[in-house]
Design a protein around this motif. Structure first.
Motif, PDB file in Angstrom:
ATOM      1  N   THR A  93     -38.174  69.611   4.434  1.00  0.00           N
ATOM      2  CA  THR A  93     -37.946  70.725   5.482  1.00  0.00           C
ATOM      3  C   THR A  93     -38.253  70.067   6.554  1.00  0.00           C
ATOM      4  O   THR A  93     -38.272  68.830   6.887  1.00  0.00           O
ATOM      5  CB  THR A  93     -39.062  71.758   5.355  1.00  0.00           C
ATOM      6  OG1 THR A  93     -40.383  70.981   5.831  1.00  0.00           O
ATOM      7  CG2 THR A  93     -39.047  72.605   4.190  1.00  0.00           C
ATOM      8  N   TRP A  94     -37.608  70.777   7.956  1.00  0.00           N
ATOM      9  CA  TRP A  94     -37.566  70.167   9.246  1.00  0.00           C
ATOM     10  C   TRP A  94     -38.885  69.641   9.745  1.00  0.00           C
ATOM     11  O   TRP A  94     -39.206  68.729  10.429  1.00  0.00           O
ATOM     12  CB  TRP A  94     -36.991  71.063  10.179  1.00  0.00           C
ATOM     13  CG  TRP A  94     -35.696  71.097   9.961  1.00  0.00           C
ATOM     14  CD1 TRP A  94     -35.107  72.636  10.067  1.00  0.00           C
ATOM     15  CD2 TRP A  94     -34.530  70.458  10.190  1.00  0.00           C
ATOM     16  NE1 TRP A  94     -33.723  72.382   9.898  1.00  0.00           N
ATOM     17  CE2 TRP A  94     -33.250  71.199  10.210  1.00  0.00           C
ATOM     18  CE3 TRP A  94     -34.485  68.993  10.387  1.00  0.00           C
ATOM     19  CZ2 TRP A  94     -31.882  70.330  10.241  1.00  0.00           C
ATOM     20  CZ3 TRP A  94     -33.187  68.364  10.451  1.00  0.00           C
ATOM     21  CH2 TRP A  94     -32.032  69.005  10.192  1.00  0.00           C
ATOM     22  N   ASN A  95     -40.252  70.349   9.140  1.00  0.00           N
ATOM     23  CA  ASN A  95     -41.301  69.869   9.632  1.00  0.00           C
ATOM     24  C   ASN A  95     -41.605  68.813   8.773  1.00  0.00           C
ATOM     25  O   ASN A  95     -42.965  68.224   8.810  1.00  0.00           O
ATOM     26  CB  ASN A  95     -42.461  71.076   9.707  1.00  0.00           C
ATOM     27  CG  ASN A  95     -42.595  71.806   8.203  1.00  0.00           C
ATOM     28  OD1 ASN A  95     -42.140  71.153   7.250  1.00  0.00           O
ATOM     29  ND2 ASN A  95     -42.808  72.845   8.232  1.00  0.00           N
ATOM     30  N   GLU A  96     -40.984  68.174   7.926  1.00  0.00           N
ATOM     31  CA  GLU A  96     -41.139  66.784   7.308  1.00  0.00           C
ATOM     32  C   GLU A  96     -40.190  65.746   7.809  1.00  0.00           C
ATOM     33  O   GLU A  96     -39.796  64.667   7.129  1.00  0.00           O
ATOM     34  CB  GLU A  96     -41.072  67.075   5.885  1.00  0.00           C
ATOM     35  CG  GLU A  96     -42.213  68.048   5.269  1.00  0.00           C
ATOM     36  CD  GLU A  96     -41.996  68.315   3.894  1.00  0.00           C
ATOM     37  OE1 GLU A  96     -42.972  68.544   3.215  1.00  0.00           O
ATOM     38  OE2 GLU A  96     -40.700  68.783   3.645  1.00  0.00           O
ATOM     39  N   ALA A  97     -39.875  65.808   9.080  1.00  0.00           N
ATOM     40  CA  ALA A  97     -38.832  64.780   9.444  1.00  0.00           C
ATOM     41  C   ALA A  97     -39.619  64.031  10.611  1.00  0.00           C
ATOM     42  O   ALA A  97     -40.711  64.241  11.122  1.00  0.00           O
ATOM     43  CB  ALA A  97     -37.660  65.776  10.459  1.00  0.00           C
ATOM     44  N   ILE A  98     -38.889  62.764  10.806  1.00  0.00           N
ATOM     45  CA  ILE A  98     -39.508  61.827  11.848  1.00  0.00           C
ATOM     46  C   ILE A  98     -38.421  61.374  12.738  1.00  0.00           C
ATOM     47  O   ILE A  98     -37.050  61.372  12.105  1.00  0.00           O
ATOM     48  CB  ILE A  98     -39.995  60.598  10.933  1.00  0.00           C
ATOM     49  CG1 ILE A  98     -41.395  60.990  10.578  1.00  0.00           C
ATOM     50  CG2 ILE A  98     -40.156  59.383  11.789  1.00  0.00           C
ATOM     51  CD1 ILE A  98     -41.996  59.883   9.505  1.00  0.00           C
ATOM     52  N   ILE A  99     -38.673  61.326  13.927  1.00  0.00           N
ATOM     53  CA  ILE A  99     -37.653  60.783  14.888  1.00  0.00           C
ATOM     54  C   ILE A  99     -37.118  59.258  14.739  1.00  0.00           C
ATOM     55  O   ILE A  99     -38.169  58.283  14.868  1.00  0.00           O
ATOM     56  CB  ILE A  99     -38.208  61.051  16.339  1.00  0.00           C
ATOM     57  CG1 ILE A  99     -38.169  62.549  16.372  1.00  0.00           C
ATOM     58  CG2 ILE A  99     -37.142  60.585  17.542  1.00  0.00           C
ATOM     59  CD1 ILE A  99     -38.832  62.987  17.831  1.00  0.00           C
ATOM     60  N   TYR A 100     -36.093  58.811  14.907  1.00  0.00           N
ATOM     61  CA  TYR A 100     -35.670  57.572  14.823  1.00  0.00           C
ATOM     62  C   TYR A 100     -34.575  57.220  15.991  1.00  0.00           C
ATOM     63  O   TYR A 100     -34.230  58.067  16.580  1.00  0.00           O
ATOM     64  CB  TYR A 100     -35.063  56.984  13.608  1.00  0.00           C
ATOM     65  CG  TYR A 100     -35.781  57.238  12.339  1.00  0.00           C
ATOM     66  CD1 TYR A 100     -36.765  55.990  11.930  1.00  0.00           C
ATOM     67  CD2 TYR A 100     -36.026  58.250  11.540  1.00  0.00           C
ATOM     68  CE1 TYR A 100     -37.545  56.005  10.799  1.00  0.00           C
ATOM     69  CE2 TYR A 100     -36.694  58.261  10.523  1.00  0.00           C
ATOM     70  CZ  TYR A 100     -37.591  57.303  10.042  1.00  0.00           C
ATOM     71  OH  TYR A 100     -38.665  57.052   9.016  1.00  0.00           O
ATOM     72  N   PHE A 101     -34.599  55.739  16.254  1.00  0.00           N
ATOM     73  CA  PHE A 101     -33.735  55.409  17.523  1.00  0.00           C
ATOM     74  C   PHE A 101     -33.148  54.255  17.132  1.00  0.00           C
ATOM     75  O   PHE A 101     -33.672  53.290  16.491  1.00  0.00           O
ATOM     76  CB  PHE A 101     -34.830  55.232  18.820  1.00  0.00           C
ATOM     77  CG  PHE A 101     -34.082  54.408  19.887  1.00  0.00           C
ATOM     78  CD1 PHE A 101     -33.144  54.734  20.372  1.00  0.00           C
ATOM     79  CD2 PHE A 101     -34.763  53.228  20.120  1.00  0.00           C
ATOM     80  CE1 PHE A 101     -32.531  54.137  21.507  1.00  0.00           C
ATOM     81  CE2 PHE A 101     -34.168  52.421  21.347  1.00  0.00           C
ATOM     82  CZ  PHE A 101     -33.124  52.921  22.063  1.00  0.00           C
ATOM     83  N   LYS A 102     -32.077  53.989  17.528  1.00  0.00           N
ATOM     84  CA  LYS A 102     -31.274  52.702  17.548  1.00  0.00           C
ATOM     85  C   LYS A 102     -29.984  52.688  18.465  1.00  0.00           C
ATOM     86  O   LYS A 102     -29.679  53.643  18.866  1.00  0.00           O
ATOM     87  CB  LYS A 102     -30.188  52.833  15.923  1.00  0.00           C
ATOM     88  CG  LYS A 102     -29.578  53.539  15.550  1.00  0.00           C
ATOM     89  CD  LYS A 102     -29.282  53.386  14.055  1.00  0.00           C
ATOM     90  CE  LYS A 102     -28.089  54.061  13.571  1.00  0.00           C
ATOM     91  NZ  LYS A 102     -27.682  53.867  12.214  1.00  0.00           N
ATOM     92  N   LYS A 103     -29.515  51.475  18.597  1.00  0.00           N
ATOM     93  CA  LYS A 103     -28.480  51.424  19.613  1.00  0.00           C
ATOM     94  C   LYS A 103     -27.398  50.778  19.266  1.00  0.00           C
ATOM     95  O   LYS A 103     -27.381  49.727  18.173  1.00  0.00           O
ATOM     96  CB  LYS A 103     -29.262  50.399  20.913  1.00  0.00           C
ATOM     97  CG  LYS A 103     -30.235  51.018  21.571  1.00  0.00           C
ATOM     98  CD  LYS A 103     -30.758  50.511  22.927  1.00  0.00           C
ATOM     99  CE  LYS A 103     -31.035  48.992  22.731  1.00  0.00           C
ATOM    100  NZ  LYS A 103     -31.255  48.578  24.170  1.00  0.00           N
ATOM    101  N   SER A 104     -25.869  50.778  19.975  1.00  0.00           N
ATOM    102  CA  SER A 104     -25.012  50.073  19.896  1.00  0.00           C
ATOM    103  C   SER A 104     -24.385  49.516  21.192  1.00  0.00           C
ATOM    104  O   SER A 104     -24.362  50.051  21.873  1.00  0.00           O
ATOM    105  CB  SER A 104     -23.961  51.015  18.979  1.00  0.00           C
ATOM    106  OG  SER A 104     -22.761  50.361  18.996  1.00  0.00           O
TER     107      SER A 104
END
Length: 296
Positions: A93-104
């Motif tokens: 579910t959405w409440n088991e999500a984690i925020i990630y970040f990357k760049k290009s």
């Protein structure tokens, strides 16, 4: 349409985002797969070259094997790179999500390795960051478990992030969008889950660290995402569903008094049988306003 239905390799898509590239081209992204939260959901992107009418063929910019992605956010960072925030669902579910970040640095052809911005489950992205006049970067986030809004704040160009105070309201508020006003204060508008079908608003006088008690005006929200952007003349453009109950019509409104009133409106889509939702809005360097959204 960015692509013809059925031509991009997935059955459904949602949650689009867009940003202007340094050369004036527009890049959009969204998540797509069999259905929301399906294991084959990946994040796709496409580019519209300046002056052209046809978008490039979509390609995948992130796909975690056997996990579902969601809510991408594209932003041209102060370093000239494309910043890309998104969430990955680690269970079901959405409440088991984690925020990630990357760049290009090459228009999304290659990306840095993804970094988790927080290890906490349930925090989600949705709308674009804002570079403040003091150099801080605000990333709007919300909690899928508690259904309230917050901001991640970076004072060192995105290397580290801290949480703002939580914006809590009598009913659900989530998916904040934010602008900086003439006096340096901040205005955020939020999706509502309240029965009255009105957007939540809050203000900050200390660069997003703390926020005022949320309030409503007469701006509708049918429990759906919205987004806004500050224009060069100090007016604010808001993309939203101008209905207390339906994701239809899809409307852009203009405020000339820094979000107090929104008297100027134009419907982008209006069809009793349609659903036009989750708009993302930006202003490009040539002064044009661009909006992407989920079409049916």
């Amino acid at each position: 349409l960015i692509f013809e239905p059925g031509s991009a390799g997935f059955a459904e898509c949602h949650g689009s985002t867009l940003t202007e590239l340094p050369d004036g081209d527009i890049m959009a992204a969204w998540y797509g797969g069999d259905r929301e939260r399906a294991k084959n959901v990946a994040i796709y992107a496409s580019i519209l070259k300046k002056g052209e009418k046809n978008w490039s063929r979509p390609w995948i910019i992130h796909d975690t094997p056997d996990k579902s992605e969601g809510n991408p956010v594209l932003w041209l960072g102060p370093d000239g790179d494309i910043w890309f925030f998104f969430v990955t669902i680690h269970r079901e579910t959405w409440n088991e999500a984690i925020i990630y970040f990357k760049k290009s640095s090459d228009r999304g052809a290659t990306w840095s390795e993804p970094v988790a911005l927080t290890e906490k489950f349930g925090w989600m992205t949705r709308n674009k960051p804002l570079l403040l006049r003091n150099g801080d970067i605000l990333l709007p986030i919300y909690n899928e478990t508690m259904f309230d809004s917050e901001f991640l704040i970076s004072g060192d160009g995105g290397r580290t992030w801290k949480m703002s105070s939580i914006i809590r309201s009598p009913g659900t508020n989530l998916q904040p969008t934010v602008v900086q006003l003439a006096d340096g204060s901040l205005l955020t508008g939020m999706r509502t889950g309240s029965k009255n079908g009105l957007m939540w608003w809050s203000r900050s006088k200390n660069n997003g660290r703390k926020w005022s008690k949320p309030y409503t005006t007469d701006v509708h929200n049918p429990h759906s995402a919205c987004d806004m952007v500050m224009l060069d003349n100090g007016h604010i453009a808001l993309a939203f569903n101008d209905s207390p109950t339906d994701r239809n019509p899809l409307t852009v409104a203009i405020s000339t008094d820094e979000g107090v009133t929104w008297p100027h409106k134009r419907d982008l889509e209006r069809d009793e049988a349609g659903s036009y939702s989750y708009p993302a809005i930006i202003k490009s360097s040539d002064g044009l306003i661009h909006v992407t959204y989920t079409y049916n």
